[in-house]
Each structure stands twice: as structure tokens, then as C-alpha cells.
Design a protein around this motif. Structure first.
Motif, PDB file in Angstrom:
ATOM      1  N   ILE A 158     -30.095 -74.805   0.165  1.00  0.00           N
ATOM      2  CA  ILE A 158     -30.869 -73.510  -0.469  1.00  0.00           C
ATOM      3  C   ILE A 158     -29.826 -72.497  -0.428  1.00  0.00           C
ATOM      4  N   ASP A 159     -29.712 -71.781  -1.388  1.00  0.00           N
ATOM      5  CA  ASP A 159     -28.814 -70.745  -1.494  1.00  0.00           C
ATOM      6  C   ASP A 159     -29.431 -69.410  -1.641  1.00  0.00           C
ATOM      7  N   PHE A 160     -29.339 -68.746  -0.706  1.00  0.00           N
ATOM      8  CA  PHE A 160     -30.008 -67.392  -0.378  1.00  0.00           C
ATOM      9  C   PHE A 160     -28.952 -66.205   0.206  1.00  0.00           C
ATOM     10  N   SER A 161     -29.662 -65.006  -0.247  1.00  0.00           N
ATOM     11  CA  SER A 161     -28.800 -63.786   0.316  1.00  0.00           C
ATOM     12  C   SER A 161     -27.820 -63.535  -0.660  1.00  0.00           C
ATOM     13  N   SER A 162     -26.542 -64.384  -0.679  1.00  0.00           N
ATOM     14  CA  SER A 162     -25.690 -64.318  -1.370  1.00  0.00           C
ATOM     15  C   SER A 162     -25.091 -62.881  -1.944  1.00  0.00           C
ATOM     16  N   PRO A 163     -24.696 -61.913  -1.140  1.00  0.00           N
ATOM     17  CA  PRO A 163     -24.030 -60.442  -1.516  1.00  0.00           C
ATOM     18  C   PRO A 163     -22.934 -60.774  -2.107  1.00  0.00           C
ATOM     19  N   ASN A 164     -22.586 -59.639  -2.768  1.00  0.00           N
ATOM     20  CA  ASN A 164     -21.205 -59.394  -3.179  1.00  0.00           C
ATOM     21  C   ASN A 164     -20.281 -58.491  -2.560  1.00  0.00           C
ATOM     22  N   ILE A 165     -18.958 -59.178  -2.119  1.00  0.00           N
ATOM     23  CA  ILE A 165     -18.164 -58.318  -1.372  1.00  0.00           C
ATOM     24  C   ILE A 165     -17.754 -57.102  -1.896  1.00  0.00           C
ATOM     25  N   GLY A 172     -32.403 -56.538  -3.736  1.00  0.00           N
ATOM     26  CA  GLY A 172     -32.582 -57.684  -4.081  1.00  0.00           C
ATOM     27  C   GLY A 172     -32.129 -58.788  -3.293  1.00  0.00           C
ATOM     28  N   HIS A 173     -30.739 -58.306  -2.606  1.00  0.00           N
ATOM     29  CA  HIS A 173     -30.024 -59.243  -1.492  1.00  0.00           C
ATOM     30  C   HIS A 173     -31.039 -59.249  -0.100  1.00  0.00           C
ATOM     31  N   LEU A 174     -31.747 -58.235  -0.099  1.00  0.00           N
ATOM     32  CA  LEU A 174     -32.607 -58.235   1.238  1.00  0.00           C
ATOM     33  C   LEU A 174     -33.710 -59.015   1.007  1.00  0.00           C
ATOM     34  N   ASN A 198     -24.833 -69.582   1.968  1.00  0.00           N
ATOM     35  CA  ASN A 198     -24.739 -68.163   1.377  1.00  0.00           C
ATOM     36  C   ASN A 198     -23.593 -68.118   0.284  1.00  0.00           C
ATOM     37  N   TYR A 199     -23.956 -67.956  -0.871  1.00  0.00           N
ATOM     38  CA  TYR A 199     -23.203 -68.157  -1.929  1.00  0.00           C
ATOM     39  C   TYR A 199     -22.559 -66.608  -2.377  1.00  0.00           C
ATOM     40  N   LEU A 200     -21.483 -66.285  -1.461  1.00  0.00           N
ATOM     41  CA  LEU A 200     -21.007 -65.064  -1.715  1.00  0.00           C
ATOM     42  C   LEU A 200     -20.222 -64.612  -3.032  1.00  0.00           C
ATOM     43  N   LEU A 354     -16.577 -67.914 -15.994  1.00  0.00           N
ATOM     44  CA  LEU A 354     -17.534 -66.937 -15.723  1.00  0.00           C
ATOM     45  C   LEU A 354     -18.429 -67.178 -14.505  1.00  0.00           C
ATOM     46  N   TYR A 355     -19.315 -66.475 -14.255  1.00  0.00           N
ATOM     47  CA  TYR A 355     -20.296 -66.544 -13.013  1.00  0.00           C
ATOM     48  C   TYR A 355     -20.963 -67.930 -13.318  1.00  0.00           C
ATOM     49  N   ILE A 356     -21.360 -67.882 -14.516  1.00  0.00           N
ATOM     50  CA  ILE A 356     -22.165 -69.372 -14.659  1.00  0.00           C
ATOM     51  C   ILE A 356     -21.333 -70.702 -14.940  1.00  0.00           C
ATOM     52  N   ARG A 358     -18.880 -71.077 -12.909  1.00  0.00           N
ATOM     53  CA  ARG A 358     -18.977 -71.581 -11.421  1.00  0.00           C
ATOM     54  C   ARG A 358     -20.052 -72.385 -10.925  1.00  0.00           C
ATOM     55  N   ASP A 359     -21.174 -71.715 -11.249  1.00  0.00           N
ATOM     56  CA  ASP A 359     -22.356 -72.172 -11.026  1.00  0.00           C
ATOM     57  C   ASP A 359     -22.744 -73.752 -11.510  1.00  0.00           C
ATOM     58  N   ILE A 360     -22.330 -73.813 -12.598  1.00  0.00           N
ATOM     59  CA  ILE A 360     -22.292 -75.152 -13.192  1.00  0.00           C
ATOM     60  C   ILE A 360     -21.662 -76.191 -12.204  1.00  0.00           C
ATOM     61  N   ILE A 377     -32.573 -75.190  -4.152  1.00  0.00           N
ATOM     62  CA  ILE A 377     -33.208 -74.036  -4.311  1.00  0.00           C
ATOM     63  C   ILE A 377     -32.187 -72.831  -4.452  1.00  0.00           C
ATOM     64  N   TYR A 378     -32.489 -72.275  -5.790  1.00  0.00           N
ATOM     65  CA  TYR A 378     -31.520 -70.899  -5.706  1.00  0.00           C
ATOM     66  C   TYR A 378     -32.788 -69.759  -5.421  1.00  0.00           C
ATOM     67  N   VAL A 379     -32.287 -68.733  -4.305  1.00  0.00           N
ATOM     68  CA  VAL A 379     -33.252 -67.644  -4.182  1.00  0.00           C
ATOM     69  C   VAL A 379     -32.727 -66.484  -4.560  1.00  0.00           C
ATOM     70  N   LEU A 386     -32.912 -65.651 -16.854  1.00  0.00           N
ATOM     71  CA  LEU A 386     -32.245 -66.390 -18.016  1.00  0.00           C
ATOM     72  C   LEU A 386     -31.083 -67.153 -17.350  1.00  0.00           C
ATOM     73  N   HIS A 387     -30.312 -66.575 -16.515  1.00  0.00           N
ATOM     74  CA  HIS A 387     -29.044 -67.331 -15.984  1.00  0.00           C
ATOM     75  C   HIS A 387     -29.419 -68.483 -15.300  1.00  0.00           C
ATOM     76  N   ASN A 388     -30.690 -68.647 -14.366  1.00  0.00           N
ATOM     77  CA  ASN A 388     -30.932 -69.905 -13.857  1.00  0.00           C
ATOM     78  C   ASN A 388     -31.548 -70.674 -14.918  1.00  0.00           C
TER      79      ASN A 388
HETATM   80  N1  ARG Z   1     -24.257 -62.864  -6.065  1.00  0.00           N
HETATM   81  C1  ARG Z   1     -25.013 -62.940  -6.847  1.00  0.00           C
HETATM   82  C2  ARG Z   1     -25.749 -61.606  -7.046  1.00  0.00           C
HETATM   83  O1  ARG Z   1     -25.531 -60.668  -6.120  1.00  0.00           O
HETATM   84  C3  ARG Z   1     -26.269 -63.861  -6.510  1.00  0.00           C
HETATM   85  C4  ARG Z   1     -25.798 -65.239  -6.361  1.00  0.00           C
HETATM   86  C5  ARG Z   1     -26.891 -66.181  -6.644  1.00  0.00           C
HETATM   87  N2  ARG Z   1     -26.743 -67.555  -6.337  1.00  0.00           N
HETATM   88  C6  ARG Z   1     -26.055 -68.090  -7.274  1.00  0.00           C
HETATM   89  N3  ARG Z   1     -25.644 -69.556  -6.962  1.00  0.00           N
HETATM   90  N4  ARG Z   1     -25.728 -67.889  -8.585  1.00  0.00           N
HETATM   91  O2  ARG Z   1     -26.269 -61.280  -8.141  1.00  0.00           O
END
Ligand code: ARG
Length: 627
Positions: A158-165, A172-174, A198-200, A354-356, A358-360, A377-379, A386-388
Motif C-alpha cells: 500500500i502506497d499512502f501519504s506520499s508527500p512532496n519534499i 490531501g496528504h493528510l 511512503n512514495y515521497l 515524468l511522474y507517470i 516513474r509510476d509505470i 493499493i494507491y491511496v 485519470l493518472h491512476n
Molecule cells: N506525491 C504525490 C502527490 O503529492 C502522490 C504520490 C502518490 N503515489 C503514487 N505512486 N503516485 O500528488
């Protein structure tokens, strides 16, 4: 199969008639299972249908405790006549007191004495039996009452929280943090092995910008103290400079940042050393906040951790695919319009992913790293629906067996927005600030009751827990897809369906035991595993029976919440439970009662406390003993 005789060293009802072992039924962990099977047994014999089919038909009742709708079996003859005949064939037994036919429905009423005793014994066995609950076969520790083993041998990532440094930890992160952690707990309660990721957002041009900003505005001490806040401040300042039109100042800054990030991509040690430091110290600060929230991760992963090899493999594979094309300007696009999922870029014209992308690549990397998974699971907020959807479709088109539709392994758990979440002073949102404010407010409320306040061991920590309970319960009260308004005064109230109200109820359930001991010297034999001496037949009031049935339904609530990925199902249960408990206080008196009666009632309250406690824990909330 004999009825369960003992569990965790606690003797269960021993004279119950034997029941057959059926798929998905766990007599020891779920008290209602015995009754459901007893109903299925009657319905199957009386109507001449398969017992498994009959079991599927057993539903929660409005008239009785459970209902069977006869038409669903599609039997020859009139359903009403069949129901009536089935009801006539009924003999009361240890499980079932009576059945009534109304129209085409059979309404079953459970034997109160059996359901009360079996429920309390099961809760006792799973919560207090032989030290921590341990599985008799595997000697593995068990979560408390409510858990089951349906997920044994299955793994969930499970991928959750995942804030951006360097960017704000926003609402949304909360939500992702709270909902994700609860879903992770739910899966564990179903016996799954869970990997919390946690996918930062820890890679990208913003790190080049940060490095440039650091040289101008960086402060080592502030970074050590609170990297999350300080890096955000630096980021805001450098972004402002980056906007300056005069002398092309802004453009120069961005050019320098690009160079920096290129250095990072090329593995330049100096460029990487800044990034490394920012990342490490941000994680240190995040960990503090997660610890405060009673949430933890197994892996601090992130965009930076998607390896070059996996990115290359993914891109090589994609470039040859017929749904992928190169634009004239050199960017690479995936065309998902046949699936109504638009087009998406996977490589910029300068060749960066791009973001996607890396996800792929990251999904396959996870599959390999964790030895496969039965669920991933991606929370993530519904802004990324759309991204997911694109991500899952691309993985499917790439032909990964685990990404195929019928496998049902990939899941996006989405959620709506929080409206109006700002601190009370109306400034930018920082999670810590929100938590500090709720804590302060709760602390003030606690101080108004001096006597109680004096008895609380660590008022600061207690206030913090009640405050976080308020935030979490407000967040998980509604279906996750709904938006909600961040409402300070409502969420912090002790009345109505709020977090503080739930904690208050838990505290009250704890205090009833303390008071019984102080006032009358009546104490439950907790250490004693054999509660046989407690006469549960003294619990006769209809409200008390309602309470017992609610407690008995808790294992089913856990299953339903997991199936739907809805923590709100657990929250709703908590409110139902506390409402019934509240209405029981006036007539289920303990103080000054005969010892037998007092003990039976105390046991019921104890079990209510245990169940409320385990429900709150599933939601990441620490139940309080005093407040
Ligand atoms: N860091 C992303 C954001 O703040 C969320 C990442 C969610 N997880 C993922 N595998 N894309 O929007």
C-alpha cells in the motif's frame, strides 16, 4: 465438527450442538457465524436447498435478528406457502429461539442466552486469553477480537501519504495518511501481510531549485530542527526570485536549477549530496509527525528510488508498442484515447521521464522487490483518478500478468477534498500547526474539569490524542469520496458524532470498572480465563441484547470495511456502539447492585470497551483510559 470448546485457553460454551464446517465460517473468531449456520441449517432442511446457498441468503433482519428471503431460491410453489411451512417445521434449539414467517420472509430470533455468553466469551478469549492473543496452530500473535484469517498467505502493498519534499503537506496528504493507514490496519486484521510504502515526491527539478535557494537562504540549524518547514520556506523564497523579470534574474536561477538537477540525474556527487541531506532530514521530520499520529511505514520509498534500470526497461518496452508514438518535437506520448483515457506523455523532449513514467517503472520494481503481491493499493486523491486509470491501463497493455483486469490486484483508493482547511489564523496549512491547534484547544477544555484533570497522568499527551482523534474521526466519518468541510468547532465538540465523544465513551467504560472496585469491591476476574462463573443470563434488558448483537457483529464490520475500503464503516460502527452503550447506563447499573448482577453487567461493559478500543485502534487512534 464439534462446536468450539476453547480458544486461547478460555473455555467457550461446551454443550452446543455441533455445526458443519463451511467455507468462510470461523466459529472461534466470529460468534455470529454459529447462528448464521444454524439458520442456514434450518432453512436448508425445511426448504430442501443446499446449505451453502442457504447460508448466502442469511441477511441482517429488521423484524428478527436475521432474515431469509425465500424467493431467492426460485423453488417450485408459492414462496409464502413455503415460508409458512418452513416456520412450522422449526424446533427451538440452543442457537435459535424462534422463527416467524411473514409473507415470503423467514425472520429468525437468536437464543439470547447463547448469543450473550458466546459473544462475551469470544471477546474475552481474543482480548485477554493467555497473554496476548495467539493462534493455537501457528503460535502467531493475533490482532484482537474482530480479526479473521481470510487473508492468510496473501500480501498487500500500500502506497499512502506520499508527500512532496519542500512542498506543503496539504489536506490531501493528510487524508491519504489517515485513510491509508486505516486500510493497511484493516487488511492486517484480515490476516494479510502488509507492506506500507511512503512514495515521497523526492526527485525532480524542484531539488535543483532548492539547492540554488539553499546557498542563498539556507540555515543549517533550522534544517536540523524542522527540515519540512525550513525547506518549504527556502523553496518559497527561491521561487519568488525565480519570478523576477528584471535582468533576466529569474531565468538565470531556473537555468542554474536545471543544471543542478541534470547533475543529480548524471550522478554528480556534489549535486547529490544536497539532495541526500534534504531527503534524510525531511524523512526524520516526517517520522516524528507520523509517530505522533500513531502511523508507521515499512519503507520510505519515493520517486528517486525508481531505478534507472527499471525506467530504461519500461521505456524500451513502451517505445516499441503500437499505442506509443514520438511527437515531432521529440516528446514520447501514449495514446489511451481508445479507452477514453486521453493521451499522456512518458518522455519529455529532453528525454527525461515524468511522474507517470516513474509510476509505470516503479510498479514492476515493486512486484520484483516484494516477491509479488495479491493487491497493490494507491491511496491518492480523486484529482489523480485519470493518472491512476492511465497507469493501470498502461501496465495492463504492457502485458504484465498481475496488471490484467481480471486479476483485480491494482486498486486506486481515492477520496474527495477537504474544504476550508486552514489554521484558525487563516495562514498556509501545515499539518503540525493544525495538530498543535487542536491539541491546545482540547487542553483548554480538559482544564475546565479540575478534578478529572488532576487524575490525568500526561495531560499534554492526552490532549494531543483527543485532538488527533477529532481530526481523524472527522476525516473518516463520511464515505471517502465525499468532500467535507474542515469544521473546528464541530469536530472538537464532545457532543454529537465526533472523535472526542468516542474517547469520552471509552474513558467512561474504563471508569465503570474502577468505580465498581472502589465503591463495592467488585472486580472482574480478568486474570482468570474461566469466566464460567459469571451468570450472563442476568443480562436480560432489550437494550443490552442490542448491545450484545452489535458486539457480535464486529467481525463482520471489519470484513465489510475491508471489502469496500471504507474506514467510515468502522466509524459508523463506533457511533452505533457508543449510542447503545450510552443508552444502557441508566438501567444497567453496576454500583450498589448484587454481586452477580454487577459482575455480569461489568463484563458486558468490559467487552464493549474492548471492542470500541479495537475499532479505534484499527483507525490508528489510541483509546484513552482517562481524560
Ligand atoms: N506525491 C504525490 C502527490 O503529492 C502522490 C504520490 C502518490 N503515489 C503514487 N505512486 N503516485 O500528488
Amino acid at each position: 465438527v464439534p462446536s468450539p470448546e476453547s480458544f486461547n485457553g478460555v473455555p467457550l460454551l461446551s454443550q452446543l450442538p455441533p455445526l458443519p464446517q463451511l467455507e468462510g465460517i470461523d466459529y472461534r473468531r466470529s460468534p455470529l457465524d454459529s447462528f448464521k449456520v444454524a439458520i442456514a441449517q434450518h432453512a436448508s432442511t425445511a426448504l430442501g436447498v443446499d446449505i451453502e446457498k442457504a447460508l448466502e441468503a442469511v441477511g441482517i433482519g429488521k423484524v428478527g435478528d436475521f432474515t431469509v428471503a425465500v424467493p431467492r431460491f426460485r423453488l417450485p410453489g408459492k414462496p409464502n406457502d413455503l415460508a409458512e411451512k418452513a416456520a412450522k417445521d422449526f424446533e427451538p434449539n440452543a442457537y435459535l429461539a424462534k422463527v416467524e414467517a411473514k409473507g415470503a420472509f423467514l425472520h429468525y430470533f437468536l437464543n439470547t442466552s447463547t448469543v450473550t455468553k458466546l459473544t462475551l466469551q469470544t471477546i474475552h478469549a481474543m482480548t485477554h486469553g493467555n497473554g496476548a492473543p495467539v493462534d493455537e496452530e501457528t503460535k502467531q500473535p493475533l490482532p484482537s477480537y474482530g480479526s479473521n484469517r481470510s487473508g492468510d498467505g496473501k500480501r498487500m502493498v500500500i502506497d499512502f501519504s506520499s508527500p512532496n519534499i519542500a512542498k506543503p503537506f496539504h489536506a490531501g496528504h493528510l487524508r491519504s495518511t489517515i485513510i491509508g493507514a486505516s486500510i493497511a490496519n484493516l487488511y492486517q486484521a484480515n490476516g494479510w501481510e502488509v507492506v506500507r510504502l511512503n512514495y515521497l515526491g523526492d526527485w525532480g527539478k524542484q531539488f535543483g531549485l532548492l539547492a540554488v535557494g539553499w546557498k542563498l537562504f539556507g540555515d543549517e540549524k533550522k534544517l536540523e530542527e524542522d527540515a519540512v518547514q525550513h525547506l518549504f520556506d527556502v523553496y518559497v523564497q527561491i521561487n519568488k526570485l525565480g519570478e523576477e523579470k528584471e535582468d533576466n534574474k529569474g531565468e538565470k536561477i531556473h537555468e542554474e536549477a536545471r543544471q543542478y538537477f541534470k547533475g543529480m540525474e548524471d550522478g554528480d556527487q556534489e549535486c547529490l549530496s544536497y539532495w541526500e541531506k534534504f531527503r534524510t532530514l525531511s524523512i526524520k521530520k516526517y517520522k516524528e509527525t507520523y509517530k505522533r499520529l500513531n502511523i508507521n511505514f515499512d519503507v520510505y520509498s519515493g520517486e528517486s528510488q525508481v531505478s534507472k534500470e527499471y525506467l530504461k526497461d519500461a521505456l524500451d518496452q513502451l517505445r516499441g508498442a503500437d499505442f506509443v508514438s514520438k511527437e515531432e518535437n521529440g516528446a514520447t506520448l501514449i495514446d489511451l484515447s481508445p479507452y477514453k483515457l486521453e493521451k499522456t506523455m512518458i518522455e519529455r523532449k529532453d528525454g527525461t521521464p515524468l511522474y507517470i513514467t516513474r509510476d509505470i517503472a516503479g510498479a514492476k520494481q515493486r512486484w520484483d522487490t516484494y516477491g509479488g503481491f495479491d493487491k497493490m493499493i494507491y491511496v491518492v486523491a480523486s484529482q489523480q483518478d485519470l493518472h491512476n486509470a492511465q497507469l493501470f491501463k498502461v501496465l495492463e497493455l504492457m502485458g504484465y500478468p498481475w496488471a490484467q483486469k481480471g486479476e483485480n490486484r491494482l486498486l486506486h483508493v481515492n477520496f474527495g477534498m477537504v474544504l476550508g482547511m486552514s489554521t484558525r489564523k487563516g495562514t498556509a496549512v501545515f499539518l503540525d500547526t493544525i495538530l498543535d491547534e487542536t491539541k491546545e484547544k482540547m487542553h483548554e477544555v480538559m482544564k475546565t474539569n479540575e478534578t478529572k484533570y488532576a487524575q490525568v497522568q500526561d495531560p499534554e499527551r492526552t490532549a494531543d490524542i483527543v485532538g488527533m482523534t477529532a481530526v481523524k474521526i472527522q476525516d473518516m466519518s463520511g464515505k471517502r469520496i465525499n468532500n467535507y468541510n474542515f469544521d473546528w468547532s464541530r469536530m472538537l465538540s464532545f457532543e454529537g458524532d465526533t472523535g472526542p465523544y468516542l474517547q469520552y465513551n471509552h474513558v467512561r467504560l474504563c471508569s465503570v470498572e474502577r468505580k465498581a472496585k472502589e465503591a463495592d469491591g467488585v472486580e472482574l476476574p480478568i486474570q482468570d480465563l474461566d469466566m464460567e462463573s459469571i451468570n450472563t443470563d442476568l443480562i436480560t434488558e432489550p437494550k443490552a441484547r442490542e448491545l450484545v448483537l452489535l458486539l457480535a457483529s464486529w467481525p463482520d464490520v471489519v470484513k465489510a470495511a475491508t471489502r469496500d475500503h471504507q474506514p467510515s464503516t468502522v466509524v459508523t460502527f463506533c457511533f452505533k456502539l457508543t449510542h447503545v452503550v450510552s443508552s444502557c447506563w441508566e438501567f444497567l447499573l453496576v454500583k450498589g447492585q448484587e454481586k452477580d448482577v454487577a459482575l455480569a453487567r461489568l463484563w458486558l461493559f468490559r467487552c464493549s470497551k474492548d471492542v470500541l478500543g479495537s475499532a479505534l485502534r484499527l483507525l490508528t487512534i489510541e483509546p484513552l483510559e482517562r481524560m
